[in-house]
Design a protein around this motif. Structure first.
Motif, PDB file in Angstrom:
ATOM      1  N   GLY A  54      52.540  45.441  31.094  1.00 22.82           N
ATOM      2  CA  GLY A  54      51.327  44.714  30.748  1.00 22.82           C
ATOM      3  C   GLY A  54      51.065  43.556  31.680  1.00 22.82           C
ATOM      4  N   MET A  55      50.352  42.557  31.168  1.00 21.58           N
ATOM      5  CA  MET A  55      49.946  41.387  31.936  1.00 21.58           C
ATOM      6  C   MET A  55      50.256  40.133  31.118  1.00 21.58           C
ATOM      7  SD  MET A  55      48.492  42.825  34.652  1.00 21.58           S
ATOM      8  CE  MET A  55      47.294  41.729  35.417  1.00 21.58           C
ATOM      9  N   LEU A  56      50.279  38.994  31.818  1.00 19.65           N
ATOM     10  CA  LEU A  56      50.529  37.705  31.180  1.00 19.65           C
ATOM     11  C   LEU A  56      49.270  36.851  31.219  1.00 19.65           C
ATOM     12  CD1 LEU A  56      53.974  36.707  32.760  1.00 19.65           C
ATOM     13  CD2 LEU A  56      53.577  37.966  30.646  1.00 19.65           C
ATOM     14  N   GLU A  57      49.035  36.104  30.143  1.00 17.35           N
ATOM     15  CA  GLU A  57      47.964  35.106  30.109  1.00 17.35           C
ATOM     16  C   GLU A  57      48.600  33.768  29.754  1.00 17.35           C
ATOM     17  OE1 GLU A  57      43.693  34.140  27.875  1.00 17.35           O
ATOM     18  OE2 GLU A  57      44.783  35.996  27.443  1.00 17.35           O
ATOM     19  N   LEU A  58      48.550  32.824  30.697  1.00 18.38           N
ATOM     20  CA  LEU A  58      49.230  31.547  30.521  1.00 18.38           C
ATOM     21  C   LEU A  58      48.333  30.548  29.806  1.00 18.38           C
ATOM     22  CD1 LEU A  58      50.969  31.148  33.999  1.00 18.38           C
ATOM     23  CD2 LEU A  58      51.695  32.441  31.999  1.00 18.38           C
ATOM     24  N   PRO A  59      48.918  29.529  29.175  1.00 22.06           N
ATOM     25  CA  PRO A  59      48.111  28.499  28.511  1.00 22.06           C
ATOM     26  C   PRO A  59      47.178  27.820  29.511  1.00 22.06           C
ATOM     27  CG  PRO A  59      50.424  28.298  27.895  1.00 22.06           C
ATOM     28  CD  PRO A  59      50.366  29.304  28.999  1.00 22.06           C
ATOM     29  N   GLY A  60      45.936  27.603  29.086  1.00 28.49           N
ATOM     30  CA  GLY A  60      44.959  26.950  29.949  1.00 28.49           C
ATOM     31  C   GLY A  60      44.325  27.860  30.970  1.00 28.49           C
ATOM     32  N   GLY A 114      42.690  30.940  30.165  1.00 21.74           N
ATOM     33  CA  GLY A 114      42.057  31.975  29.366  1.00 21.74           C
ATOM     34  C   GLY A 114      41.263  32.947  30.215  1.00 21.74           C
ATOM     35  N   GLY A 115      41.536  34.237  30.060  1.00 24.29           N
ATOM     36  CA  GLY A 115      40.829  35.266  30.811  1.00 24.29           C
ATOM     37  C   GLY A 115      41.455  35.612  32.138  1.00 24.29           C
ATOM     38  N   VAL A 116      42.412  34.803  32.616  1.00 31.12           N
ATOM     39  CA  VAL A 116      43.099  35.085  33.881  1.00 31.12           C
ATOM     40  C   VAL A 116      44.417  35.782  33.551  1.00 31.12           C
ATOM     41  CG1 VAL A 116      44.129  34.118  35.961  1.00 31.12           C
ATOM     42  CG2 VAL A 116      42.064  33.088  34.995  1.00 31.12           C
ATOM     43  N   LEU A 117      44.540  37.033  33.953  1.00 28.10           N
ATOM     44  CA  LEU A 117      45.739  37.807  33.654  1.00 28.10           C
ATOM     45  C   LEU A 117      46.590  37.942  34.906  1.00 28.10           C
ATOM     46  CD1 LEU A 117      44.371  40.642  31.343  1.00 28.10           C
ATOM     47  CD2 LEU A 117      45.123  38.333  30.768  1.00 28.10           C
ATOM     48  N   ARG A 158      33.165  51.084  33.843  1.00 27.20           N
ATOM     49  CA  ARG A 158      33.759  49.839  33.373  1.00 27.20           C
ATOM     50  C   ARG A 158      32.993  48.636  33.900  1.00 27.20           C
ATOM     51  NH1 ARG A 158      39.354  49.818  37.039  1.00 27.20           N
ATOM     52  NH2 ARG A 158      38.274  49.670  39.049  1.00 27.20           N
ATOM     53  N   ILE A 159      32.996  47.585  33.099  1.00 29.40           N
ATOM     54  CA  ILE A 159      32.362  46.320  33.451  1.00 29.40           C
ATOM     55  C   ILE A 159      33.303  45.197  33.032  1.00 29.40           C
ATOM     56  CG2 ILE A 159      30.015  47.218  33.215  1.00 29.40           C
ATOM     57  CD1 ILE A 159      29.886  45.869  30.472  1.00 29.40           C
ATOM     58  N   PRO A 160      33.109  43.978  33.550  1.00 25.50           N
ATOM     59  CA  PRO A 160      33.955  42.861  33.113  1.00 25.50           C
ATOM     60  C   PRO A 160      33.739  42.541  31.635  1.00 25.50           C
ATOM     61  CG  PRO A 160      32.860  42.340  35.183  1.00 25.50           C
ATOM     62  CD  PRO A 160      32.229  43.589  34.670  1.00 25.50           C
ATOM     63  N   VAL A 161      34.808  42.141  30.970  1.00 29.45           N
ATOM     64  CA  VAL A 161      34.706  41.732  29.567  1.00 29.45           C
ATOM     65  C   VAL A 161      33.737  40.566  29.424  1.00 29.45           C
ATOM     66  CG1 VAL A 161      36.009  40.749  27.639  1.00 29.45           C
ATOM     67  CG2 VAL A 161      37.014  42.575  29.014  1.00 29.45           C
ATOM     68  N   SER A 162      33.671  39.699  30.446  1.00 28.86           N
ATOM     69  CA  SER A 162      32.794  38.525  30.378  1.00 28.86           C
ATOM     70  C   SER A 162      31.320  38.899  30.365  1.00 28.86           C
ATOM     71  CB  SER A 162      33.074  37.598  31.563  1.00 28.86           C
ATOM     72  OG  SER A 162      32.842  38.269  32.795  1.00 28.86           O
TER      73      SER A 162
END
Length: 469
Positions: free
Chosen positions: A325-331, A333-336, A394-398
């Motif tokens: 999988g991927m990691l999402e760090l605190p602060g 958000g949305g950057v994996l 596919r498209i960005p979630v944003s």
């Protein structure tokens, strides 16, 4: 800040050039109104002067129509639900569009996770023996924040100084002395009992001899002889018991003896660093009296970290195993960030058990942390991989806007025209989402600023002033 905008126009095939200056409509927006002498293909160069320099923008192949063949530049009837959002507005409020493409999408599930401490990431340097810490003959003692290497000597222990061990030896000596006095007293008492028993045996031996002599002289009876013999046997039994007690007390007394000397410690026992890392806590320094096993420094090494995530039992069948999988760090958000396993570490794995209280199963990731982004104790999110689609639109979630529970996107039809569309979504990986219906591959969707386009649709004619032709 722009100071001046001018233009130079000339026929593409050659001919006289004319020029002029652009009129500012408002701050940052300029309009040019060239009067072309003839129809045909023209070339225009825009000269933009600003405080820190100048720039020329060349526009080739402009098709200039004659008055009789002038094209209608009025508003054409566009598709239904067309939203006007001018370039001037897009410059003020950033709007970014990206094309919908085709490619793989792996479904990811967001799991709560933590960077948990392990002996390899957080450990303590401890005193091997009790005594006073000394640093004579060694490098300077580390401070908080200093980098240290595994095996690095920190200090040595002066075991000759008064320590908890020596105090314990003194206490043992005092206890031994008290026991010796008690055993000596009991030995004296046992010896006295044995002496009294011997005297009683001697007395009954004489009584038995006298009774036997009287019987031989026909002056006594057999009954007196039997009574004397019975009394002698009883006295001898008492003597044997007293001698056994005295012997056991003597054996106990000889076993106590003098206190054994302490085992000689190794020459200058050293306190060493257990892992490579940085000092995060100092418990004791040079000159400090410490006990054996007492902590001296806490070292945290985050070159390789262990991330533990927890998956609800309902998700366990849907997750990849071994986990990825991927990691999402605190602060962020949305950057994996990609999960990078540490070299030589165990591969990610999911424990084959469910916690009876939380109803979750733990997932473990041994990760490389060369950049130092992960800190021991940090909470983060793991986007764990599940099922995937190999070829999806596919498209960005944003780009997806939730309007009263309906997934909506805004598609760019032309540079200033957008269209609102309801979409049906499929697999999402936290960054990209599969579109099952509503957008085709190649169409451009608003990935940043979609909410502003939505406001323009509510306003009817767009936000701010209308486009001027």
């Amino acid at each position: 800040m722009t100071e001046k905008v001018s233009f130079r126009a000339a026929p593409a095939g050659g001919g006289p050039e004319f020029s002029g200056e652009a009129a500012p409509r408002r701050s940052g927006i300029y309009t040019i109104s060239p009067a072309f002498a003839t129809a045909g293909e023209w070339r225009i160069a825009l000269d933009v002067s600003v405080e820190d320099g100048a720039q020329t923008i060349v526009m080739e192949g402009l098709d200039v129509q004659s008055p009789g063949g002038e094209r209608d530049h009025g508003h054409e009837e566009g598709p239904a639900n067309t939203i006007s959002f001018t370039k001037e507005q897009q410059w003020v409020v950033p709007v970014v569009t990206v094309p919908a493409d085709r490619g793989p999408v792996v479904e990811r599930h967001r799991l709560a996770a933590w960077v948990v401490p392990t002996p390899d990431t957080q450990n303590m340097a401890a005193a091997p023996l009790g005594g006073v810490l000394r640093t004579e003959g060694m490098s300077s003692f580390p401070r908080i924040g200093d980098a240290v290497e595994a095996g690095q000597p920190l200090a040595w222990v002066d075991t000759a100084a008064m320590s908890a061990e020596s105090l314990a030896r003194d206490a043992n000596t005092q206890g031994r002395q008290s026991l010796t006095v008690d055993l000596d007293t009991r030995a004296a008492e046992a010896a006295g009992e044995a002496d009294r028993a011997r005297a009683l045996v001697a007395q009954h031996e004489r009584a038995l001899k006298r009774a036997a002599d009287l019987l031989d002289a026909r002056a006594g009876s057999q009954r007196d002889v039997d009574a004397a013999r019975s009394a002698l046997d009883e006295a001898r039994a008492m003597l044997r018991a007293a001698e056994r007690v005295a012997e056991s007390v003597r054996a106990a007394r000889s076993g106590v003896g003098a206190p054994a000397p302490p085992a000689p410690p190794e020459t200058r026992p050293v306190v060493s660093v257990p892992i490579t890392g940085r000092v995060t806590q100092v418990h004791a320094g040079p000159g400090t009296l410490v006990d054996a096993g007492a902590p001296v420094l806490t070292i945290t090494g985050a070159g390789t970290v262990l991330v533990e995530a927890h998956a609800p039992e309902s998700l366990i069948p849907a997750l990849a195993n071994p986990p990825s999988g991927m990691l999402e760090l605190p602060g962020e958000g949305g950057v994996l960030r990609a999960v990078v396993p540490a070299a030589g570490a165990p591969e990610p794995w999911m424990a084959p058990k469910v916690d009876p209280e939380t109803r979750t199963a733990p997932l473990f990731f041994h990760l490389d942390n060369a950049e130092g982004r992960l800190a021991v104790g940090m909470s983060l999110s793991v986007w764990a991989d599940g099922r995937g689609v190999e070829d999806a639109v596919r498209i960005p979630v944003s780009a997806v806007v939730d309007e009263n529970g309906i997934a909506t996107v805004y598609v760019m039809l032309e540079g200033e025209s957008f269209q609102k569309r309801n979409v049906r979504l499929g697999v999402r990986d936290g960054v990209m989402v599969e579109v099952l219906d509503g957008v085709a591959a190649g169409e451009r969707v608003v990935s940043q600023g979609a909410y502003l386009v939505r406001l323009a649709s509510v306003a009817g004619s767009g936000l701010g002033s209308a486009h001027v032709h």
